[in-house]
Design a protein around this motif. Structure first.
Motif, PDB file in Angstrom:
ATOM      1  N   VAL A 131       0.794  -1.226  -0.079  1.00 19.61           N
ATOM      2  CA  VAL A 131       0.197   0.006  -0.001  1.00 19.61           C
ATOM      3  C   VAL A 131       1.060   1.284   0.023  1.00 19.61           C
ATOM      4  O   VAL A 131       1.532   1.509   1.000  1.00 19.61           O
ATOM      5  CB  VAL A 131      -0.912   0.161   1.257  1.00 19.61           C
ATOM      6  N   PRO A 132       0.959   1.849  -1.125  1.00 17.27           N
ATOM      7  CA  PRO A 132       2.023   2.998  -1.329  1.00 17.27           C
ATOM      8  C   PRO A 132       1.571   4.247  -0.332  1.00 17.27           C
ATOM      9  O   PRO A 132       0.445   4.306   0.102  1.00 17.27           O
ATOM     10  CB  PRO A 132       1.921   3.590  -2.614  1.00 17.27           C
ATOM     11  N   ARG A 133       2.575   4.897  -0.019  1.00 13.02           N
ATOM     12  CA  ARG A 133       2.332   6.046   1.035  1.00 13.02           C
ATOM     13  C   ARG A 133       1.497   6.940   0.294  1.00 13.02           C
ATOM     14  O   ARG A 133       1.423   7.124  -0.692  1.00 13.02           O
ATOM     15  CB  ARG A 133       3.674   6.883   1.032  1.00 13.02           C
ATOM     16  N   GLY A 134       0.377   7.479   1.218  1.00 12.55           N
ATOM     17  CA  GLY A 134      -0.681   8.534   0.688  1.00 12.55           C
ATOM     18  C   GLY A 134      -1.806   7.684  -0.128  1.00 12.55           C
ATOM     19  O   GLY A 134      -2.636   8.332  -0.529  1.00 12.55           O
ATOM     20  N   ALA A 135      -1.642   6.226  -0.208  1.00 13.13           N
ATOM     21  CA  ALA A 135      -2.590   5.751  -1.081  1.00 13.13           C
ATOM     22  C   ALA A 135      -4.130   5.886  -0.391  1.00 13.13           C
ATOM     23  O   ALA A 135      -5.116   5.820  -1.165  1.00 13.13           O
ATOM     24  CB  ALA A 135      -2.366   4.158  -1.294  1.00 13.13           C
ATOM     25  N   GLU A 136      -4.090   5.799   0.852  1.00 10.72           N
ATOM     26  CA  GLU A 136      -5.632   5.883   1.582  1.00 10.72           C
ATOM     27  C   GLU A 136      -6.213   7.218   1.840  1.00 10.72           C
ATOM     28  O   GLU A 136      -7.021   7.588   1.678  1.00 10.72           O
ATOM     29  CB  GLU A 136      -5.525   4.982   2.739  1.00 10.72           C
ATOM     30  N   ALA A 137      -4.847   8.250   2.083  1.00 13.74           N
ATOM     31  CA  ALA A 137      -5.282   9.360   2.046  1.00 13.74           C
ATOM     32  C   ALA A 137      -4.123  10.239   1.916  1.00 13.74           C
ATOM     33  O   ALA A 137      -2.997   9.988   2.688  1.00 13.74           O
ATOM     34  CB  ALA A 137      -5.964   9.931   3.332  1.00 13.74           C
ATOM     35  N   LYS A 138      -4.102  11.271   1.037  1.00 11.86           N
ATOM     36  CA  LYS A 138      -3.084  12.206   0.604  1.00 11.86           C
ATOM     37  C   LYS A 138      -3.236  13.251   1.977  1.00 11.86           C
ATOM     38  O   LYS A 138      -4.262  13.859   2.114  1.00 11.86           O
ATOM     39  CB  LYS A 138      -3.109  12.925  -0.485  1.00 11.86           C
ATOM     40  N   ARG A 139      -1.941  13.792   2.311  1.00 17.62           N
ATOM     41  CA  ARG A 139      -2.103  14.989   3.332  1.00 17.62           C
ATOM     42  C   ARG A 139      -2.903  15.983   2.712  1.00 17.62           C
ATOM     43  O   ARG A 139      -2.783  16.373   1.629  1.00 17.62           O
ATOM     44  CB  ARG A 139      -0.440  15.288   3.636  1.00 17.62           C
TER      45      ARG A 139
END
Ligand code: AMP
Ligand code: MG
Length: 396
Positions: A131-139
């Motif tokens: 699960v790539p960084r920010g895949a679930e929510a971007k800052r």
């Protein structure tokens, strides 16, 4: 007389937001968010492994089985600090950071570890089990809109962003005034011709379940002066006043008059609804008044269809009135000429959809039968519903 939908619209229009407060996150379940909640970091905060297995370079596995040298370990909370090169693998656990250079994870089940090497039995495509960084929510993304009810399903959002406190709408303070000279408190044995006041407890329970702070006042007798005095006291420290009883046309039905005498403006007083036709709704500045019928089923149904909407609107919930589902009637339903019926029913989910069966009851005083219901079926005024016909079902 106005329709239920009109009444709901008016109630929504007349309800004012109460303002907000910051409370501890631990105490926030059931409360309604005052502001949109934006991600203050990427979620996940690093490329995360979804599996226990080996972090690899996917192209290395194209012609598997292939043997790769294990150069280290990346466990949850302690990632591998080096960079992965061709011919190498890093043992990795669920939740651990995927090391730099790796672009896939092969799950443990598709590998064999021997000595310092691992045989990858099946090829993995690029990105697999990561699960790539920010895949679930971007800052910066809005993760929870303003006006959302905080529940066990979404409380992880403010928790993960480290909010110790959260800004929520204030809880409406609701005064409940039971009226009727026949009533005694529940802890007393009713003398001749009297009954216990059950409505107060019911309404207080409803209030608590939707974030309000109920404040049950002593029983008021069917006496206008006493009722006005009780209402005036309640008006000092509440956002909403609910009375039950005394809204019909009988000699001792004084609620409407008492609302007016305490300075409120009557907004409506009759609704095309069964049970519950006489519902008085009034306002004085931001203070709302509901005079509900005394019959227990009528009081519960009118609370559910109207007062609830006011309490939720005051806390900023956008769609505060209950939304109906559709089902079919398990029995014919007789309509009332001028009033929309909301009849207690047992609704079941079946392979043919929702089937709603009206409960057998003795009318709007019959709270014993009401206990069997889990829904209300809507029978529009003047429109009988046949067996098997489509009906609106509102789950309780
Ligand atoms: P009313 O709306 O005052 O005409 O009352 C209608 C019916 O509801 C009467 O039979 C009352 O005795 C009953 N009732 C009124 N208030 C309550 C209450 N707080 N708890 C239980 N029953 C009530
Ligand atoms: Mg009465």
């Amino acid at each position: 007389m106005i329709s239920v939908q009109e009444a709901q619209k008016i109630v929504h229009r007349e309800s004012r937001l109460l303002g907000t407060e910051n409370i501890a996150l631990e105490a926030a379940i059931g409360r309604i968010t005052a502001k949109a909640l934006k991600a203050n970091s990427d979620i996940p905060p690093f490329d995360r492994s979804q599996m226990d297995g080996y972090a690899v370079i996917s192209s290395d596995t194209a012609s598997s089985p292939v043997s790769l040298t294990i150069v280290g370990e990346s466990s949850a909370g302690r990632g591998y600090s080096g960079r992965l090169r061709h011919g190498q693998a890093v043992r990795i656990m669920t939740g651990a950071r995927v090391p730099e250079g790796a672009d896939a994870v092969q799950q443990l089940e598709a590998t064999i570890e021997t000595g310092g090497a691992v045989t990858i039995l099946q090829a993995v495509e690029r990105g697999k089990f990561i699960v790539p960084r920010g895949a679930e929510a971007k800052r910066g993304r809005v993760c929870l809109a303003a006006g959302s009810v905080l529940t066990p399903w979404n409380i992880a959002i403010p928790a993960t962003f480290g909010l110790k406190t959260i800004e929520v709408s204030k809880r409406p303070r609701v005064a409940i005034i039971p009226t009727g000279s026949e009533l005694v408190p529940i802890y007393r044995k009713p003398p001749k011709d009297k009954i216990r006041d059950s409505n107060s407890l019911v309404l207080a329970a409803f209030c608590k379940s939707i974030g309000a702070l109920p404040n049950v006042l002593p029983i008021a007798s069917d006496d206008e002066t006493a009722l006005v005095a009780a209402i005036k006291t309640a008006a000092k420290s509440n956002d909403l006043i609910i009375t039950t009883g005394g809204v019909s046309v009988g000699k001792y039905d004084r609620t409407r008059a008492a609302f007016e005498k305490s300075g409120a403006e009557i907004i409506f007083e009759r609704i095309r609804i069964k049970p519950g036709k006489p519902v008085v709704f009034a306002r004085k500045k931001n203070l709302l008044y509901f005079g509900l019928p005394g019959n227990p089923v009528s009081a519960a149904v009118t609370f559910f269809l109207l007062v609830r909407a006011a309490i939720l609107s005051m806390q900023g919930l956008k769609s505060a009135s209950p939304t109906p589902a559709f089902g079919s009637a398990a029995a014919p339903l007789k309509a009332t000429k001028e009033r929309d019926g909301f009849l207690p029913a047992k609704a079941r989910f079946t392979d043919k959809g929702i089937i709603a069966e009206p409960i057998k009851w003795k009318g709007s005083s019959d709270f014993i039968s009401l206990a069997e219901a889990n829904a209300l079926v809507h029978v529009p005024a003047g429109k009988n519903i046949n067996f098997g016909e489509k009906v609106e079902v509102i789950f309780l």
